[in-house]
Design a protein around this motif. Structure first.
Motif, PDB file in Angstrom:
ATOM      1  N   ALA A   4       5.241   4.368  -3.795  1.00  0.00           N
ATOM      2  CA  ALA A   4       6.046   4.728  -2.624  1.00  0.00           C
ATOM      3  C   ALA A   4       6.921   5.942  -2.932  1.00  0.00           C
ATOM      4  O   ALA A   4       7.064   6.849  -2.102  1.00  0.00           O
TER       5      ALA A   4
ATOM      6  N   TYR B 144       6.792   9.625  -1.152  1.00  0.00           N
ATOM      7  CA  TYR B 144       8.022  10.168  -0.560  1.00  0.00           C
ATOM      8  C   TYR B 144       8.269  11.594  -1.050  1.00  0.00           C
ATOM      9  O   TYR B 144       8.540  12.510  -0.265  1.00  0.00           O
TER      10      TYR B 144
ATOM     11  N   ARG C  94       7.252   5.902   2.831  1.00  0.00           N
ATOM     12  CA  ARG C  94       7.662   5.082   1.696  1.00  0.00           C
ATOM     13  C   ARG C  94       7.814   3.619   2.092  1.00  0.00           C
ATOM     14  O   ARG C  94       7.336   2.712   1.382  1.00  0.00           O
TER      15      ARG C  94
END
Length: 308
Positions: A264, A268, A251
């Motif tokens: 991001a 994640y 991330r």
């Protein structure tokens, strides 16, 4: 007197009827063309398939007739088979959404026929694309590449010159507005940056690390486990911890390289989402490993063998 007037009216009626019949005959095509668009609605960039049949006035099929097909600036040609049937294809018909007409002209040894059909391009037309369409014609290019002085003695030319210049100004304005970010987008981006800065400040202040995998509560929890599963649970927690650490690293790298917060976040979540099959496989590998490391209870130890 009455008879003369009646005669004049009769002659006038005859001439009118003759004129109508002559005009209708002049507009009658020698060939009859039945046209069909295979798909009544397409998307921009799709091919337009046109099929049909060419016959004479007695509905006799005309084989070998040349068929010229035109839709806007797109054209193609086809020939009829012995049964008068033809098929043509206009490839990559890239036009803004709307209704279009395809015209078909057939010719055979001096005889001619004309017919047309409609089809639609699906979608919603934007103002920019509509203006681009109007300015892409040969007529538009002609006037846009000329000077107003070229039409000093041509009032119609002056009107068309001003018309296309006006369309060009509209297109430039539309494109300028389209490239400028809206107030809503600017606000969302500002809020994202604020949230990101607050998040980074909180990380620097509290240093949360990868999670609560150490400390008094962690030790208390581990020591209270059944010894038979204690090692397995520790391995699972370490496995999860490593996944979280790798997910946070991914991330942060995406954000550092200019990626969006949503990209991001999705990366994640993809990393920390552990499928059930992988977790079961990990547990089985751990159980097998422990079985190999621990001696078999049924097998005598070296000390027992010596005593025997």
């Amino acid at each position: 007197m009455y008879k003369n007037r009646l005669g004049v009216m009769g002659l006038f009626s005859f001439l009118m009827l003759f004129s109508i019949v002559s005009t209708s005959h002049a507009e009658l095509w020698e060939l009859v063309i039945d046209v069909n668009v295979e798909k009544g609605a397409i998307y921009s960039g799709d091919s337009v398939i046109i099929t049909g049949k060419v016959v004479d006035q007695a509905y006799k099929p005309i084989g070998g007739a040349e068929v010229f097909i035109k839709a806007g600036s797109y054209t193609t040609k086809a020939f009829t088979d012995p049964w008068g049937v033809f098929r043509g294809e206009i490839k990559d018909f890239e036009r803004i959404p709307g209704t279009y007409i395809v015209n078909v002209v057939g010719s055979w040894y001096g005889m001619t026929g004309l017919s047309s059909a409609k089809f639609q391009v699906k979608g919603e037309a934007s103002p920019v694309s509509a203006l681009q369409e109007k300015l892409s014609t040969d007529e538009a290019r002609k006037y846009l590449s000329s000077n107003e002085s070229d039409f000093e003695k041509n009032p119609i030319g002056q009107t068309l010159f001003k018309y296309y210049r006006g369309l060009l100004d509209e297109l430039i304005l539309e494109q300028k507005i389209a490239t400028e970010p809206s107030e809503e987008k600017i606000h969302v981006e500002q809020q994202r940056l604020i949230a990101e800065n607050l998040r980074n400040q909180a990380i620097d202040k509290f240093k949360p690390g990868a999670g609560t995998y150490e400390g008094f509560q962690y030790n208390y929890y581990i020591n209270g486990l059944d010894p038979k599963i204690k090692d397995l649970v520790i391995s699972q927690l370490n496995f999860t911890k490593n996944n979280f650490e790798e997910a946070q690293k991914i991330r942060n790298e995406i954000l550092a390289n200019g990626g969006t917060y949503e990209e991001a976040r999705q990366a994640y979540l993809d990393k920390i989402s552990i499928p059930k099959e992988i977790l079961e496989e990990f547990n089985q590998e751990k159980i097998n490993q422990e079985s190999e490391e621990s001696p078999d209870e049924n097998q005598p130890s070296e000390e027992d063998s010596e005593n025997q």
